[in-house]
Design a protein around this motif. Structure first.
Motif, PDB file in Angstrom:
ATOM      1  N   PRO A  38      44.066  38.101  46.208  1.00  0.00           N
ATOM      2  CA  PRO A  38      43.440  39.094  47.106  1.00  0.00           C
ATOM      3  C   PRO A  38      43.710  40.543  46.726  1.00  0.00           C
ATOM      4  O   PRO A  38      42.872  41.420  46.954  1.00  0.00           O
ATOM      5  N   GLN A  39      44.883  40.804  46.156  1.00  0.00           N
ATOM      6  CA  GLN A  39      45.241  42.185  45.810  1.00  0.00           C
ATOM      7  C   GLN A  39      44.623  42.646  44.493  1.00  0.00           C
ATOM      8  O   GLN A  39      44.774  43.809  44.107  1.00  0.00           O
ATOM      9  N   ALA A  40      43.943  41.739  43.799  1.00  0.00           N
ATOM     10  CA  ALA A  40      43.434  42.052  42.455  1.00  0.00           C
ATOM     11  C   ALA A  40      42.448  43.225  42.469  1.00  0.00           C
ATOM     12  O   ALA A  40      42.471  44.082  41.580  1.00  0.00           O
ATOM     13  N   GLU A  41      41.579  43.262  43.470  1.00  0.00           N
ATOM     14  CA  GLU A  41      40.572  44.336  43.538  1.00  0.00           C
ATOM     15  C   GLU A  41      41.228  45.707  43.617  1.00  0.00           C
ATOM     16  O   GLU A  41      40.880  46.622  42.859  1.00  0.00           O
ATOM     17  N   LYS A  42      42.206  45.846  44.513  1.00  0.00           N
ATOM     18  CA  LYS A  42      42.907  47.122  44.658  1.00  0.00           C
ATOM     19  C   LYS A  42      43.657  47.480  43.379  1.00  0.00           C
ATOM     20  O   LYS A  42      43.630  48.628  42.925  1.00  0.00           O
ATOM     21  N   LEU A  43      44.314  46.484  42.806  1.00  0.00           N
ATOM     22  CA  LEU A  43      45.089  46.713  41.584  1.00  0.00           C
ATOM     23  C   LEU A  43      44.185  47.168  40.445  1.00  0.00           C
ATOM     24  O   LEU A  43      44.492  48.146  39.750  1.00  0.00           O
ATOM     25  N   ASN A  95      30.668  43.953  45.186  1.00  0.00           N
ATOM     26  CA  ASN A  95      30.586  44.185  46.623  1.00  0.00           C
ATOM     27  C   ASN A  95      31.696  45.106  47.137  1.00  0.00           C
ATOM     28  O   ASN A  95      31.815  45.317  48.353  1.00  0.00           O
ATOM     29  N   SER A  96      32.476  45.646  46.241  1.00  0.00           N
ATOM     30  CA  SER A  96      33.572  46.522  46.635  1.00  0.00           C
ATOM     31  C   SER A  96      33.055  47.841  47.195  1.00  0.00           C
ATOM     32  O   SER A  96      32.019  48.346  46.766  1.00  0.00           O
ATOM     33  N   PHE A  98      35.640  46.881  36.343  1.00  0.00           N
ATOM     34  CA  PHE A  98      35.810  46.799  37.802  1.00  0.00           C
ATOM     35  C   PHE A  98      34.452  46.654  38.481  1.00  0.00           C
ATOM     36  O   PHE A  98      34.277  45.834  39.390  1.00  0.00           O
ATOM     37  N   GLU A  99      33.497  47.462  38.040  1.00  0.00           N
ATOM     38  CA  GLU A  99      32.164  47.456  38.655  1.00  0.00           C
ATOM     39  C   GLU A  99      31.512  46.079  38.542  1.00  0.00           C
ATOM     40  O   GLU A  99      30.889  45.595  39.493  1.00  0.00           O
TER      41      GLU A  99
END
Length: 266
Positions: free
Chosen positions: A63-68, A98-99, A92-93
């Motif tokens: 779950p923390q992967a997006e923020k990281l 959906n971020s 990242f994009e």
């Protein structure tokens, strides 16, 4: 009092450095993530980057992967390592479409490519790539808050390509490769119809054609004079009040006289 403040500040720096070194050597990914986040929020990009680099593989699918991954990419951007920021932000994009950060990441990825673009006198491969990436962003996010800045960057990069092409045409003229100069001018006129260099390029084309004609062998001179005269007419029609008009008229007079000499002979 001042000495006390200095001592406390010094001890705080030592403690901070000690915590960073401990985290760097630690096997605890959560500690690295937590301290890296704190350092990121404090603007200590290099240290945050070093910690994040160690744990990125461990957080894939979590779950923390997006923020990281967002913070990791942004450390490269803020350190002005634009090659890596372009790569990481694009990654990242594509990984998190959906971020809530996806639009910003897309823009900064394109802006990173813009930052890589070299000065006009160098090879412009990166400039062309940057224009393509910015245009892709503009098409993808037509209502973006970054739209104005993106459009301005495209204009700046387009002008750089124009300057490059303009200087090439002038350089061919300077080294007396008049045929190449004329061809470069023709290509420029087709590729950049609204260019700020359009008047100058019309004159360079005329000047190259004039010199090409008067320095030609006799068997080719007549055809080249005729071509140069057409370029004079195009220049005069397009820019009748040009600052180069007097010189252009002088070229035209000489070309007409030479043409009449050929007509007399025949």
């Amino acid at each position: 009092m001042k000495n006390t403040v200095y001592i406390l500040s010094f001890l705080l720096v030592l403690t901070s450095c000690s915590d960073f070194q401990k985290a760097l050597k630690s096997e605890d990914t959560a500690t690295k993530f937590q301290l890296g986040t704190t350092l990121f929020e404090e603007g200590k990009w290099n240290k945050a980057n070093r910690l994040f680099a160690q744990i990125v593989p461990e957080y894939r699918g979590k779950p923390q992967a997006e923020k990281l991954m967002y913070m990791y990419a942004m450390t490269f951007y803020n350190m002005e390592d634009f090659y890596l920021s372009a790569y990481q932000l694009e990654r990242f994009e594509s990984s998190y479409p959906n971020s809530e950060k996806v639009e910003e990441a897309g823009f900064l990825a394109a802006k990173s490519a813009y930052k890589i673009s070299p000065i006009y006198s160098k090879e412009q491969k990166e400039t062309i790539e940057a224009i393509e990436k910015l245009q892709l962003f503009i098409n993808r996010y037509p209502d973006s808050q970054y739209l104005s800045e993106a459009n301005n960057m495209v204009k700046e990069l387009d002008l750089k390509l124009e300057r490059k092409a303009y200087e090439i045409a002038k350089q061919y003229n300077k080294i007396t490769d008049y045929s190449a100069s004329i061809k470069s001018c023709e290509n420029f006129i087709l590729e950049f119809p609204g260019s700020v260099y359009r008047e100058d390029i019309f004159f360079v084309r005329l000047d190259s054609a004039y010199k090409f004609a008067i320095n030609s062998v006799e068997s080719k001179k007549q055809d080249r004079i005729k071509e140069a005269l057409t370029y004079f007419q195009a220049f005069k029609k397009s820019y009748p009040k040009s600052g180069n008009m007097e010189l252009a008229e002088s070229m035209n007079t000489e070309l007409v006289d030479l043409q009449q000499q050929f007509n007399t002979k025949s």
